[in-house]
Design a protein around this motif. Structure first.
Motif, mmCIF file in Angstrom:
data_model
loop_
_atom_site.group_PDB
_atom_site.id
_atom_site.type_symbol
_atom_site.label_atom_id
_atom_site.label_comp_id
_atom_site.label_asym_id
_atom_site.label_seq_id
_atom_site.Cartn_x
_atom_site.Cartn_y
_atom_site.Cartn_z
ATOM 1 N N PRO A 435 0.699 -1.325 -0.130
ATOM 2 C CA PRO A 435 0.347 0.118 0.126
ATOM 3 C C PRO A 435 0.905 1.625 -0.198
ATOM 4 O O PRO A 435 0.751 2.444 0.169
ATOM 5 C CB PRO A 435 -0.968 0.015 1.019
ATOM 6 C CG PRO A 435 0.500 -1.064 1.961
ATOM 7 C CD PRO A 435 1.024 -2.411 1.266
ATOM 8 N N GLY A 436 1.947 1.354 0.379
ATOM 9 C CA GLY A 436 3.165 2.021 0.214
ATOM 10 C C GLY A 436 3.127 2.611 1.505
ATOM 11 O O GLY A 436 2.563 1.788 2.501
ATOM 12 N N ILE A 437 3.825 3.818 1.797
ATOM 13 C CA ILE A 437 3.964 4.951 3.113
ATOM 14 C C ILE A 437 2.609 5.816 2.587
ATOM 15 O O ILE A 437 3.489 6.402 2.557
ATOM 16 C CB ILE A 437 5.307 5.224 3.156
ATOM 17 C CG1 ILE A 437 6.312 4.019 2.884
ATOM 18 C CG2 ILE A 437 5.652 5.315 4.839
ATOM 19 C CD1 ILE A 437 8.062 3.787 2.725
ATOM 20 N N PRO A 438 2.334 5.836 4.144
ATOM 21 C CA PRO A 438 1.728 7.206 4.232
ATOM 22 C C PRO A 438 2.864 8.950 4.358
ATOM 23 O O PRO A 438 3.454 8.645 4.611
ATOM 24 C CB PRO A 438 1.142 6.712 5.467
ATOM 25 C CG PRO A 438 1.461 5.637 5.803
ATOM 26 C CD PRO A 438 2.470 4.986 5.464
ATOM 27 N N PRO A 486 5.995 5.409 -7.976
ATOM 28 C CA PRO A 486 5.450 7.068 -9.126
ATOM 29 C C PRO A 486 3.640 6.851 -9.165
ATOM 30 O O PRO A 486 2.441 7.436 -9.221
ATOM 31 C CB PRO A 486 6.035 7.143 -10.040
ATOM 32 C CG PRO A 486 7.274 6.741 -9.603
ATOM 33 C CD PRO A 486 7.564 6.034 -8.741
ATOM 34 N N ASP A 487 3.875 4.977 -9.492
ATOM 35 C CA ASP A 487 2.180 4.623 -9.894
ATOM 36 C C ASP A 487 1.438 4.810 -9.087
ATOM 37 O O ASP A 487 0.275 4.043 -9.160
ATOM 38 C CB ASP A 487 2.331 3.950 -11.109
ATOM 39 C CG ASP A 487 3.562 2.426 -9.896
ATOM 40 O OD1 ASP A 487 3.211 2.838 -9.165
ATOM 41 O OD2 ASP A 487 4.021 1.430 -10.780
ATOM 42 N N GLY A 488 2.240 4.560 -7.554
ATOM 43 C CA GLY A 488 1.305 4.841 -6.518
ATOM 44 C C GLY A 488 0.889 2.295 -6.324
ATOM 45 O O GLY A 488 0.262 3.222 -4.792
ATOM 46 N N ASP A 489 1.997 2.814 -6.609
ATOM 47 C CA ASP A 489 2.483 0.407 -6.752
ATOM 48 C C ASP A 489 3.132 0.160 -5.742
ATOM 49 O O ASP A 489 3.997 0.093 -5.671
ATOM 50 C CB ASP A 489 2.010 -0.421 -7.237
ATOM 51 C CG ASP A 489 2.183 -1.502 -6.887
ATOM 52 O OD1 ASP A 489 1.468 -1.614 -6.076
ATOM 53 O OD2 ASP A 489 1.850 -2.354 -8.160
ATOM 54 N N GLY A 490 3.089 0.380 -3.821
ATOM 55 C CA GLY A 490 3.821 0.052 -2.791
ATOM 56 C C GLY A 490 5.538 0.831 -2.583
ATOM 57 O O GLY A 490 5.439 2.536 -3.415
ATOM 58 N N ALA A 491 6.021 0.869 -2.064
ATOM 59 C CA ALA A 491 6.985 2.050 -1.981
ATOM 60 C C ALA A 491 8.236 1.429 -2.507
ATOM 61 O O ALA A 491 8.826 0.643 -3.020
ATOM 62 C CB ALA A 491 7.439 2.262 -0.668
ATOM 63 N N VAL A 492 9.354 2.686 -2.870
ATOM 64 C CA VAL A 492 10.721 2.425 -2.820
ATOM 65 C C VAL A 492 11.426 2.699 -2.156
ATOM 66 O O VAL A 492 11.875 3.795 -1.459
ATOM 67 C CB VAL A 492 11.083 3.085 -4.481
ATOM 68 C CG1 VAL A 492 12.728 2.528 -5.164
ATOM 69 C CG2 VAL A 492 10.263 2.238 -5.506
ATOM 70 N N PHE A 493 12.546 2.140 -1.407
ATOM 71 C CA PHE A 493 14.226 2.551 -0.642
ATOM 72 C C PHE A 493 14.815 2.150 -1.810
ATOM 73 O O PHE A 493 15.914 1.543 -2.630
ATOM 74 C CB PHE A 493 14.365 1.701 0.802
ATOM 75 C CG PHE A 493 13.282 1.748 1.759
ATOM 76 C CD1 PHE A 493 13.289 2.991 2.457
ATOM 77 C CD2 PHE A 493 11.922 0.702 1.280
ATOM 78 C CE1 PHE A 493 12.750 2.300 3.735
ATOM 79 C CE2 PHE A 493 10.711 1.285 2.274
ATOM 80 C CZ PHE A 493 11.163 2.378 3.168
#
Length: 550
Positions: A435-438, A486-493
């Motif tokens: 869901p990504g990071i708020p 950028p596409d709103g699907d998940g987080a990137v470290f």
């Protein structure tokens, strides 16, 4: 043109002086002080010079014209009045020459009548002054008969004006003999007076310039007197901002600048005391964490040994006891991981974390980290082969274990790890499909013990994994950033490490224990051993206080 009664010259020239504003914005206090002093001095000098020049001009011209007109009037009474009522031209000329030779320094024109309506003229110097040189307005005023009153006892008066003839200033005066007789006009050059006034003007101009230069010097002295304490205050504030809290200003005098210096010293002393108190409390806290971690290590070793025995005998335990034993084993491992992480954080805070550098094939290192923790089925690896980087392999393993474990636990499968190079930097991206990071959590993901959800204050991890990963990246001279896809699907470290960590290692020295992190210590020295719980940190999008690279 005025009569002799008021003595005021008509047609006097009045000069104006325009002010021109520079419109320039001055940013230097020294320049502004000099400009203000200069303007004040210039205004005062110009005003004084202008008044002095005007007063001297009027005094010189008035004295000259009074002397000339007085002498001319006396000559008219003594000589012109003695002429016959109908003089000849020769008599007029001779009388005019005698009047001009009287010492007044003027030329004379006498106008009489040979017969009624037939004027004749006698001139003392035809080359200098003739009747044509007399302004018509002056002739009209001289010829006009005045009404006799109690305040006016004469029907004719002496009239005069200042004019320019052929580029030279002159005083022209005229009158006529009362009771019948010739009309006389005189012309006196004012060139000597003009030269004297020009010399006076130059003198006043030089005095104004000297006053302006003097004001600039005084402004410089005043600016130095004022700005030197201000400059010292600025330097002291800069040193104070650089961390030199013992900076103080020397106080002398009782003026406002001295009071400002006392205020600064008081503020600096208060700040130094507060910083010292905070440093002492922080050092006490670090010492407590370090001491606690070391004290816990001994009983944890015993507990770990016991749990290993219990784990080996777990299958033969009473079913009623087995859940409790499983819980003890799990919590003991978690406690052991927490103690190791606290010790690692203590090393970073104390600045004793060291790099053990080696040439590492990054793709092999990432593969070994994933394989050692049995993540092959859940992680996709996209790594260029043959990328060899000089870094600490065990610390890289800790970073990867925490980032990938965090993505698996709190993101969503599949987790994708990509390895690329960009210039002299190694770029490792770990992306999940959760869901990504708020947005309100993103600034705190590397804070120690930070929990993304207040409803989960207790979790399997310690909340130190991402913090330790960041510290390990910083000790290499790199960093880690967190963002949403950028596409709103998940987080990137994104992990960034420089090509050669030698510069960072030179500052830290070689050797030393780097700590395990939440991913566990490597058993073969390359970080390939299985960690305590086989995964990275609990990854509540948490971690530690990010220290500035020094």
């Amino acid at each position: 043109m005025r009569g002799e009664r008021d003595g005021t010259p008509d047609g006097a020239v009045r000069g104006g002086r325009g002010a021109q504003g520079a419109g320039r914005r001055w940013t230097s206090l020294r320049v502004r002080l000099i400009v203000v002093f200069g303007l004040v001095a210039l205004t005062a000098a110009v005003s004084a010079s202008g008044i002095a020049y005007w007063l001297n001009r009027e005094a010189v011209l008035t004295r000259t014209q009074d002397a000339a007109l007085g002498d001319f009037k006396q000559e008219m009474q003594n000589r012109a009045a003695a002429l016959p009522l109908r003089p000849t031209q020769e008599e007029l000329r001779h009388t005019a020459e005698l009047m001009a030779q009287g010492g007044g320094g003027y030329s004379v024109v006498l106008l009489g009548e040979r017969d009624a309506g037939k004027p004749i003229v006698g001139v003392s110097d035809p080359d200098r002054f003739t009747l044509r040189d007399v302004p018509a307005s002056l002739r009209a005023a001289v010829d006009e008969e005045q009404e006799l009153t109690a305040g006016n006892r004469h029907s004719y008066h002496v009239f005069w004006l200042r004019t320019n003839l052929r580029g030279t200033p002159y005083l022209v005066g005229g009158t006529r003999v009362i009771g019948g007789g010739p009309t006389g006009y005189m012309l006196k050059s004012l060139e000597p007076e003009r030269q004297d006034l020009a010399s006076l003007g130059w003198s006043l101009g030089v005095a104004t310039l000297l006053a302006l230069l003097g004001s600039a010097l005084l402004a410089q002295v005043a600016a130095t007197t004022v700005l030197k304490p201000v400059h010292r205050l600025g330097e002291a504030a800069r040193r104070l901002g650089e961390g030199k809290l013992d900076t103080r200003l020397r106080v002398s005098g009782t003026d406002e600048l001295a009071e400002l210096a006392r205020t600064f010293n008081g503020a600096a002393e208060s700040l130094q005391k507060k910083v010292a108190d905070m440093s002492a409390r922080e050092e006490s806290s670090r010492r407590f964490v370090a001491d606690m971690s070391h004290e816990l290590r001994t009983p944890m070793t015993a507990l770990t040994a016991v749990t290993e025995v219990l784990e080996e005998e777990q299958d033969s335990l009473d079913p009623m006891v087995a859940p409790a034993v499983t819980l003890v084993i799990s919590e003991t491992r978690r406690l052991n991981t927490l103690v190791e992480n606290l010790m690692e954080v203590t090393r970073f805070d104390a600045g004793t974390a060291k790099l053990v550098l080696d040439d590492v094939d990054v793709a092999d290192q990432v593969t070994a980290c994933i394989d050692a923790r049995a993540w092959l089925d859940a992680v996709e690896l996209d790594a260029e082969r043959g990328i060899v980087w000089r870094l600490d392999p065990r610390r890289l393993d800790v970073i990867l274990a925490n980032l990938i474990g965090n993505a698996l636990k709190h993101g969503g499968s599949p987790v994708r790890v990509s390895v690329r190079t960009s210039g002299d930097d190694l770029i490792v991206r770990v992306r999940d499909h959760g869901p990504g990071i708020p947005e309100d959590v993103l600034p705190h993901v590397f804070d120690r013990f930070y929990k993304a959800s207040a409803s989960r204050p207790r979790s399997e991890g310690s909340g130190l994994g991402l913090s330790i990963a960041m510290e390990n990246a910083l000790v290499h001279g790199g960093d880690i950033t967190a963002a949403n896809s950028p596409d709103g699907d998940g987080a990137v470290f994104t992990l960034r490490l420089p090509r050669d960590g030698s510069s960072a290692a030179a500052g830290d020295g070689e050797g030393g224990d780097g700590g395990a992190g939440e991913g566990g210590t490597g058993r073969d020295g390359r970080g390939n051993g299985r960690g305590n719980d086989g995964s990275g940190d609990d990854g509540e999008r948490d971690s530690g206080e990010r220290r500035a690279r020094g």
